[in-house]
Design an enzyme around this catalytic site. Structure first.
Site, PDB file in Angstrom:
ATOM      1  N   LYS A 104      61.583  54.651  13.863  1.00  0.00           N
ATOM      2  CA  LYS A 104      61.625  55.904  14.608  1.00  0.00           C
ATOM      3  C   LYS A 104      63.084  56.307  14.770  1.00  0.00           C
ATOM      4  CE  LYS A 104      59.710  59.034  17.517  1.00  0.00           C
ATOM      5  NZ  LYS A 104      58.846  58.617  18.634  1.00  0.00           N
TER       6      LYS A 104
ATOM      7  N   CYS B  55      66.660  54.203  20.694  1.00  0.00           N
ATOM      8  CA  CYS B  55      66.663  53.733  22.080  1.00  0.00           C
ATOM      9  C   CYS B  55      68.042  53.143  22.364  1.00  0.00           C
ATOM     10  CB  CYS B  55      65.568  52.687  22.299  1.00  0.00           C
ATOM     11  SG  CYS B  55      65.677  51.293  21.183  1.00  0.00           S
TER      12      CYS B  55
ATOM     13  N   LYS C 289      52.269  52.251  22.868  1.00  0.00           N
ATOM     14  CA  LYS C 289      53.497  52.514  23.606  1.00  0.00           C
ATOM     15  C   LYS C 289      54.573  51.571  23.097  1.00  0.00           C
ATOM     16  CE  LYS C 289      55.711  54.240  27.292  1.00  0.00           C
ATOM     17  NZ  LYS C 289      57.062  54.069  26.725  1.00  0.00           N
TER      18      LYS C 289
ATOM     19  N   MET D   8      61.839  58.422  30.930  1.00  0.00           N
ATOM     20  CA  MET D   8      60.807  57.491  31.361  1.00  0.00           C
ATOM     21  C   MET D   8      61.331  56.080  31.610  1.00  0.00           C
ATOM     22  SD  MET D   8      58.208  59.489  31.472  1.00  0.00           S
ATOM     23  CE  MET D   8      56.825  58.361  31.634  1.00  0.00           C
TER      24      MET D   8
ATOM     25  N   ASN E 129      61.575  51.174  16.931  1.00  0.00           N
ATOM     26  CA  ASN E 129      62.176  52.352  17.551  1.00  0.00           C
ATOM     27  C   ASN E 129      63.689  52.168  17.608  1.00  0.00           C
ATOM     28  OD1 ASN E 129      62.990  54.486  19.131  1.00  0.00           O
ATOM     29  ND2 ASN E 129      61.343  54.264  20.625  1.00  0.00           N
TER      30      ASN E 129
END
Length: 314
Positions: free
Chosen positions: A167, A133, A46, A72, A130
């Site tokens: 990502k 975000c 995660k 989320m 990532n």
């Protein structure tokens, strides 16, 4: 001769190209162990923040006919929790497939702090940053802010020497593909992951005349079948623009072996399954692998490299 799904990535041969998408079935050690014992060839943790986060209020995920919508809020157990897990796994399984470790700080400084800790640790797998975000209020997410994209990667590679991928969110314009690729090509990245969810969709329950998730007044990221054409476009766009040393991980809308075949045909090397894993559980990997093999054998392919990246145009 039966079809082989063996995939070489970073000088390591995986038995197949499949893994989970970060955020799905990887929040705690129980889920990570289930992934590690499944037919997926490896897993990604995660996306972690420095400290544990509870995430957004429920309901924050909703399955819809053609996929999912979620907001989320990065619920996770915290950076040290996942780093300990992957390092313990290395010691327990020194010859196991390398794992992927995802970080998604809420600021540039937080990302740099976590990556420095990874650099100084015993982790010898693959790290994913990532970049799809939030940045700061009123600004786009990092990968949509091209100046910041170059700036953060410049700072990262001043000290980070381990394998690193990023990502990415979906891009929708050829000029953006060109600009993003020109920035990414300046750095020794080992892969880009295309794509994260398509941001800020809205799904409505017509009977209740209501949105279906609570955060952001119902706005959330779309996943699943909805996003496959966009995911394929991004995989193809970056496959044809990035240095050959930068591999592509294809993510988005992989529900069947046929979907996996399309991602590979566009140029992906590894594949991540998200929404369908959430809906079906880890048995999804058995089914999709079987379906991909059946397609390959029907077409006479014995290896993925015989067709990977060889998409025809008209």
């Amino acid at each position: 001769m039966p079809a082989s799904l063996a995939t070489t990535f970073l000088n390591h041969t995986y038995e197949n190209p499949f893994m989970n998408a970060s955020g799905v079935h990887c929040k705690d050690t129980k889920e990570l162990n289930e992934l590690d014992n499944s037919k997926s060839s490896t897993f990604i943790t995660k996306s972690s923040t420095s400290l544990k986060r509870e995430g957004n209020p429920e309901p924050r995920y909703f399955s819809v006919p053609l996929g999912s919508i979620n907001s989320m809020g990065l619920p996770n157990e915290g950076f040290n929790y996942y780093l300990k897990y992957v390092i313990d796994r290395q010691q327990r399984m020194p010859k196991g497939n390398p794992a992927f470790f995802s970080v998604a700080g809420m600021s540039v400084d937080e990302n740099l702090k976590m990556l420095k800790a990874v650099q100084d640790s015993d982790f010898n797998g693959v790290t994913e940053l990532n970049l799809s975000c939030p940045n700061v209020p009123g600004k786009p997410q990092v990968a949509y802010d091209f100046d910041l994209l170059g700036e953060i990667l410049q700072k990262v590679f001043e000290f980070f020497t381990k394998p690193l991928g990023v990502k990415l969110p979906p891009y929708f314009d050829f000029a953006h593909f060109d600009t993003a690729a020109s920035i990414l090509n300046r750095f020794p990245l080992v892969y880009v992951n295309c794509i994260n969810s398509i941001g800020n969709g809205l799904y409505i329950d017509i009977e209740k005349e209501s949105v279906v998730i609570k955060p952001k007044n119902g706005f959330g990221g779309l996943g699943g079948e909805y996003i496959k054409p966009t995911a394929l476009a991004n995989v193809r766009a970056f496959y044809t623009r990035l240095n050959p040393s930068i591999k592509i991980i294809g993510t988005g809308g992989i529900r069947t072996g046929g979907d996996a075949f399309e991602h590979l045909l566009c140029g992906a090397t590894m594949l991540q399954v998200g929404t369908e894993l959430y809906k079906e559980g880890v048995s999804v990997f058995d089914r999709i692998e079987r379906e991909l093999k059946e397609i390959m054998e029907k077409k006479g392919y014995t290896s993925i490299e015989q067709f990977r990246g060889k998409l025809r145009t008209l």
